[in-house]
Design a protein around this motif. Structure first.
Motif: not given
Lengths: 166, 459
Positions: A20, A68, A71-73, A75-80, A155, A159-160
């Protein structure tokens, strides 16, 4: 600008925090192939080699939470993030590691400042010596403080902003 | 008639065993006796041929033949060897009558060369023999020793074997049916113990992955649901009053303050607006609670709409800030997915609003209005909402009781509350097929993670 990065992992959510921090430091137009690399010695008994399956090994090592969180990551950085996969390295020598990095066209290695991996499997080993000796450029991320968190292993840990593997 | 399934199984097993044994022994008996008849006829034929050779072909070696026959041929019971000359145009009517055999027996010998006949365990075998003096009919007859001794012995043995096998298989069938139905009986006994007073009891599942453990799992699941709805039913009044009090307090407070002295028209308008707002909240909550009460927890009759989690969170934040102006809620969007479709879920807005505002206002309350971080993220299957505070935390030993209605952790004495919000929240999350995970360190803070499945909408 496309490049492939190796990030050592112990399959904990905490190790994904490195991903992240690293990706958020990259320019917006970056296209990254991330390999989450785990060092794992293969058993040398003929029977376990006969029935060896990398897929099954990965299933054993990756927890549901880890997947999971990946996948969160993504989705967050889908373009990078172009691709993100976990892989096992099971070589014994430095040249094996060099070959691995060459074959996968690795441009960079990312390490947390506070690096203290915890392995669940007894055959796992630390990749740090190989990385240090490989002369690949190393990016350090994170801080040196380690605070105890209640959400360990969930998960939520992702987030922190706390970057260390411990 | 009500027949116990255990007895039924025993009988079915026994019938199967018995029919197999009967078939088997019948086959053995028939084939053995068949074989012995054939064997006996062959023996008789040899006797007949020997007799013919000795008696009719009186040649040089016949003396030795007689000696051999007398020495080595065991005399069969009631053995008799006869021979009759065949003269053309003459029938064997008299001989047949004398022997007590039908005439067709003789005719067949003359025509075919050999014939067999049985009467009252006397066996007859006749052959046509061509000697130097002419053609003869030679008949050997004897009583079948097999029929006399062996067959009775075989029958006896088989009957004993059948009885023994029957007894043995009855034992096996009885034991087997007992063994198979023992877990079922155990389950029945245990379920009998469970009544509305001790709904917390569960069946122990110590067997491995078989059908019984499936059944036990299903049973326990059902008990879980029953227990939940039981508790909610029991605590519904308290739940409802707790939820309805907050807006009511706001309305009363606002009205009280306004009425304390004469105000300007603008101020009255402002007050009435606030009161209307709160009354609307009250209305929403009443509806939601009614929903909850009416629909139970089967999750089917709920009206589920498309909704975006981030919008819902902003709404919740607004509501809480209105109720508690000191609260500091920070919504963290750093892991918000780039594709907003991934934030859409199927859910009931009022219920989820209630659940989230419960969690977040608890976070504010127990951290003395410190900053509360609310983060959103989404994987391909789940939407994650993470609420993190730096408050008093929950003692580790008490974590497992937090979903019990009216339970309050030991360190919450100086905070107002009834211990109803969290069980209600969990029920709501469960209706949405979600998951709620609470982890905490005392005096460090608490993290609540809510996973809700992404609604699969076709775009």
């Amino acid at each position: 600008m496309e490049k492939t990065v190796v990030i050592p992992t112990d399959f904990s959510i905490a190790s994904l925090n490195i991903v992240k921090s690293y990706v958020s430091m990259q320019p917006a137009n970056a296209r990254l192939n991330i390999i989450l690399l785990h060092g794992l010695h293969q058993s040398d008994s003929i029977r376990s080699l006969l029935f060896y399956s990398k897929h099954r090994m990965m299933e054993e090592l990756c927890s549901k939470e880890f997947k999971e969180a990946c996948y969160v990551l993504k989705n967050k950085f889908a373009s990078q993030i172009k691709t993100m996969k976990s892989d096992l390295f099971s070589g014994f020598t430095q040249s094996a590691f060099n070959q691995y990095t060459e074959a996968n066209n690795i441009a960079e290695v990312c390490l947390p400042v506070l690096y203290n991996p915890k392995f669940k499997n007894k055959n796992s080993f630390d990749l740090l010596p190989y990385i240090k000796a490989s002369k690949l450029p190393v990016e350090m991320v994170g801080s040196e403080v380690d605070v105890p968190m209640p959400e360990k292993g969930k998960v939520a840990e992702l987030f922190f902003n706390r970057v260390s593997v411990s | 008639m009500k027949m116990r399934i255990q007895i039924k199984t025993t009988l079915i097993l026994l019938t199967a065993f018995l029919s197999i044994i009967l078939m088997f022994s019948g086959f053995v008996y028939l084939s053995v006796s068949n074989y012995s008849y054939e064997d006996f006829y062959k023996l008789l034929e040899i006797r007949a041929v020997t007799t013919a050779k000795v008696e009719l072909d009186q040649e040089g070696g016949s003396q030795e033949m007689i000696a051999l026959r007398n020495e080595f041929f065991e005399k069969l019971p009631q053995e008799k060897d006869r021979y009759y000359r065949i003269s053309p145009g003459e029938s064997f009517k008299n001989e047949a009558e004398e022997l007590g055999v039908p005439i067709s027996f003789f005719n067949e010998i003359v025509k075919e060369g050999k014939s067999e006949y049985t009467k009252n365990s006397m066996f007859y075998k006749g052959i046509r023999y061509k000697s130097k003096q002419g053609e003869y009919v030679v008949i050997a007859s004897a009583q079948n020793y097999f029929e006399l001794h062996h067959s009775a012995y075989l029958r006896r043995t088989l009957v004993f074997a059948i009885i023994a096998a029957f007894a043995f298989s009855a034992l096996i069938a009885l034991y087997f049916s007992r063994y198979v139905f023992r877990p079922l009986r155990k389950i029945t006994d245990r379920v009998k113990e469970i009544s509305s007073e001790n709904l917390h009891l569960r069946l122990d599942n110590n067997s491995n992955n078989d059908e019984m453990s499936d059944l036990i799992g299903t049973f326990n699941n059902m008990l879980d649901r029953i227990e939940t709805s039981f508790e909610t039913q029991n605590n519904f009044v308290s739940n409802a009053s707790h939820e309805l009090r907050t807006p009511l307090t706001a309305i009363i407070g606002e009205a009280d303050v306004t009425l304390s002295k004469i105000r300007t028209t603008d101020e009255y308008i402002e007050t009435i607006k606030v009161i209307l707002d709160e009354a609307e909240t009250l209305d929403r909550k009443t509806k939601a609670l009614l929903f909850l009460a009416q629909t139970g927890f089967n999750g089917k009759t709920q009206k589920f709409d498309k909704l975006r989690i981030d919008q819902l969170l902003w709404d919740v934040k607004e509501t809480i800030e209105k109720i508690n102006t000191n609260s500091r809620i920070h919504i963290d969007m750093s892991l918000l997915p780039e594709n907003p479709v991934k934030l859409k879920i199927k859910g009931n807005e009022q219920l989820l609003h209630l659940a989230l505002s419960n969690i977040i206002s608890n976070a504010c309350k127990y951290s003395n209005n410190n900053v509360v971080n609310v983060s959103i993220g989404a994987s391909d299957q789940n939407v994650f909402i993470i609420v993190k505070d730096h408050g008093i935390g929950i003692p580790e030993k008490e974590l497992k009781y937090i979903y019990d209605p009216f339970f309050r952790a030991s360190n919450t004495l100086k905070y107002e509350g009834y211990g109803i919000g969290l069980p209600l929240t969990r029920n709501i999350i469960r209706i949405h097929n979600g998951e709620i995970l609470v982890s905490s360190i005392v005096s460090q803070g608490t993290t609540v993670q809510i996973n809700l499945p992404v609604g699969k909408f076709e775009e």
